[in-house]
Write a protein that holds these residues in place. Structure first.
Motif, PDB file in Angstrom:
ATOM      1  N   PRO A  60      12.767   3.337 -16.847  1.00  0.00           N
ATOM      2  CA  PRO A  60      12.150   4.058 -15.728  1.00  0.00           C
ATOM      3  C   PRO A  60      10.921   4.827 -16.208  1.00  0.00           C
ATOM      4  O   PRO A  60      10.842   5.220 -17.374  1.00  0.00           O
ATOM      5  N   LEU A  61       9.975   5.004 -15.304  1.00  0.00           N
ATOM      6  CA  LEU A  61       8.804   5.822 -15.623  1.00  0.00           C
ATOM      7  C   LEU A  61       9.227   7.284 -15.701  1.00  0.00           C
ATOM      8  O   LEU A  61      10.160   7.710 -15.016  1.00  0.00           O
ATOM      9  N   GLN A  62       8.548   8.029 -16.520  1.00  0.00           N
ATOM     10  CA  GLN A  62       8.806   9.459 -16.663  1.00  0.00           C
ATOM     11  C   GLN A  62       7.696  10.235 -15.959  1.00  0.00           C
ATOM     12  O   GLN A  62       6.574   9.754 -15.859  1.00  0.00           O
ATOM     13  N   ALA A  63       8.019  11.425 -15.507  1.00  0.00           N
ATOM     14  CA  ALA A  63       7.010  12.277 -14.876  1.00  0.00           C
ATOM     15  C   ALA A  63       5.932  12.593 -15.907  1.00  0.00           C
ATOM     16  O   ALA A  63       6.230  13.087 -16.988  1.00  0.00           O
ATOM     17  N   ASN A  64       4.691  12.230 -15.601  1.00  0.00           N
ATOM     18  CA  ASN A  64       3.571  12.470 -16.503  1.00  0.00           C
ATOM     19  C   ASN A  64       2.298  12.537 -15.655  1.00  0.00           C
ATOM     20  O   ASN A  64       1.681  11.511 -15.395  1.00  0.00           O
ATOM     21  N   PRO A  65       1.904  13.746 -15.236  1.00  0.00           N
ATOM     22  CA  PRO A  65       0.749  13.885 -14.349  1.00  0.00           C
ATOM     23  C   PRO A  65      -0.538  13.274 -14.899  1.00  0.00           C
ATOM     24  O   PRO A  65      -1.398  12.872 -14.139  1.00  0.00           O
ATOM     25  N   SER A  66      -0.678  13.153 -16.200  1.00  0.00           N
ATOM     26  CA  SER A  66      -1.920  12.598 -16.750  1.00  0.00           C
ATOM     27  C   SER A  66      -2.075  11.111 -16.448  1.00  0.00           C
ATOM     28  O   SER A  66      -3.158  10.564 -16.556  1.00  0.00           O
ATOM     29  N   ARG A  84       0.828  -1.215   0.000  1.00  0.00           N
ATOM     30  CA  ARG A  84       0.000   0.000   0.000  1.00  0.00           C
ATOM     31  C   ARG A  84       0.856   1.257   0.000  1.00  0.00           C
ATOM     32  O   ARG A  84       0.471   2.286  -0.535  1.00  0.00           O
ATOM     33  N   GLU A  85       2.030   1.181   0.610  1.00  0.00           N
ATOM     34  CA  GLU A  85       2.879   2.364   0.747  1.00  0.00           C
ATOM     35  C   GLU A  85       3.884   2.530  -0.384  1.00  0.00           C
ATOM     36  O   GLU A  85       4.537   3.573  -0.470  1.00  0.00           O
ATOM     37  N   PHE A  86       4.007   1.540  -1.256  1.00  0.00           N
ATOM     38  CA  PHE A  86       4.965   1.648  -2.359  1.00  0.00           C
ATOM     39  C   PHE A  86       4.328   2.415  -3.508  1.00  0.00           C
ATOM     40  O   PHE A  86       3.326   1.991  -4.070  1.00  0.00           O
ATOM     41  N   ASP A  87       4.910   3.551  -3.822  1.00  0.00           N
ATOM     42  CA  ASP A  87       4.405   4.363  -4.925  1.00  0.00           C
ATOM     43  C   ASP A  87       5.280   4.183  -6.154  1.00  0.00           C
ATOM     44  O   ASP A  87       6.513   4.128  -6.053  1.00  0.00           O
ATOM     45  N   ALA A  88       4.640   4.106  -7.302  1.00  0.00           N
ATOM     46  CA  ALA A  88       5.386   4.087  -8.557  1.00  0.00           C
ATOM     47  C   ALA A  88       6.135   5.409  -8.688  1.00  0.00           C
ATOM     48  O   ALA A  88       5.724   6.437  -8.146  1.00  0.00           O
ATOM     49  N   SER A  89       7.229   5.377  -9.402  1.00  0.00           N
ATOM     50  CA  SER A  89       7.987   6.595  -9.612  1.00  0.00           C
ATOM     51  C   SER A  89       7.113   7.646 -10.289  1.00  0.00           C
ATOM     52  O   SER A  89       6.417   7.357 -11.258  1.00  0.00           O
ATOM     53  N   TRP A  90       7.111   8.812  -9.736  1.00  0.00           N
ATOM     54  CA  TRP A  90       6.365   9.992 -10.192  1.00  0.00           C
ATOM     55  C   TRP A  90       4.896   9.974  -9.807  1.00  0.00           C
ATOM     56  O   TRP A  90       4.186  10.933 -10.070  1.00  0.00           O
ATOM     57  N   GLU A  91       4.421   8.892  -9.182  1.00  0.00           N
ATOM     58  CA  GLU A  91       3.079   8.945  -8.630  1.00  0.00           C
ATOM     59  C   GLU A  91       3.116  10.030  -7.554  1.00  0.00           C
ATOM     60  O   GLU A  91       4.077  10.124  -6.802  1.00  0.00           O
ATOM     61  N   ASN A  92       2.119  10.841  -7.488  1.00  0.00           N
ATOM     62  CA  ASN A  92       2.077  11.972  -6.561  1.00  0.00           C
ATOM     63  C   ASN A  92       3.220  12.954  -6.797  1.00  0.00           C
ATOM     64  O   ASN A  92       3.607  13.699  -5.908  1.00  0.00           O
ATOM     65  N   GLY A  93       3.813  12.921  -8.017  1.00  0.00           N
ATOM     66  CA  GLY A  93       4.856  13.866  -8.385  1.00  0.00           C
ATOM     67  C   GLY A  93       6.209  13.621  -7.756  1.00  0.00           C
ATOM     68  O   GLY A  93       7.085  14.483  -7.800  1.00  0.00           O
ATOM     69  N   VAL A  94       6.435  12.427  -7.181  1.00  0.00           N
ATOM     70  CA  VAL A  94       7.682  12.132  -6.478  1.00  0.00           C
ATOM     71  C   VAL A  94       8.423  10.987  -7.176  1.00  0.00           C
ATOM     72  O   VAL A  94       7.839   9.947  -7.472  1.00  0.00           O
ATOM     73  N   HIS A  95       9.715  11.199  -7.419  1.00  0.00           N
ATOM     74  CA  HIS A  95      10.547  10.153  -8.011  1.00  0.00           C
ATOM     75  C   HIS A  95      10.786   9.050  -6.985  1.00  0.00           C
ATOM     76  O   HIS A  95      11.010   9.323  -5.809  1.00  0.00           O
ATOM     77  N   ASN A  96      10.721   7.779  -7.406  1.00  0.00           N
ATOM     78  CA  ASN A  96      10.987   6.645  -6.531  1.00  0.00           C
ATOM     79  C   ASN A  96      12.051   5.782  -7.207  1.00  0.00           C
ATOM     80  O   ASN A  96      11.757   5.021  -8.126  1.00  0.00           O
TER      81      ASN A  96
END
Length: 124
Positions: free
Chosen positions: A108-114, A82-94
């Motif tokens: 790696p995932l790229q920042a993409n708010p959509s 539940r606490e593991f966020d994908a990279s850029w989810e919520n705007g934060v790199h992981n």
């Protein structure tokens, strides 16, 4: 969860990290994680079967990593999941997400708010 969510075509974290947590999260202790899906690793902690050794793959991961995946116990998953966020989810790199993806040959995932509609949190 949105069909755009990159976690639905990834699953790398479920095939890379040990998912260990306090035994109190198991159903027999009043938690949500089914008892038959965990293995005890010490007196107070359990791990999802399949993640307690390398190479790993969580017993609850359904599908093919990097193609189409889902968690068979998504609503009952443990705190680490539940606490593991994908990279850029919520705007934060992981960087841990990046590491898991790289281990499976995924970029790696790229920042993409959509990709992250409001209220669409968590991994599959």
């Amino acid at each position: 969860m949105s069909e755009q969510n990159p976690c639905l075509t990834c699953g790398a974290c479920c095939g890379y990290f040990r998912v260990s947590f306090f035994w109190g999260e198991c159903q027999s202790s009043g938690g949500t994680v089914p008892d038959d899906l965990v293995v005890q690793i010490n007196p107070t902690r359990v791990a999802m079967i399949g993640t307690d050794a390398k190479p790993c793959r969580c017993i609850s991961l359904d599908g093919e990593i990097g193609k189409r995946v889902g968690c068979t116990i998504y609503e009952n998953r443990s705190t680490p999941c539940r606490e593991f966020d994908a990279s850029w989810e919520n705007g934060v790199h992981n960087s841990s997400c990046d590491d898991a993806r790289a281990a499976h040959g995924l970029p790696p995932l790229q920042a993409n708010p959509s990709l992250w509609p409001q209220g669409d949190g968590g991994v599959v």
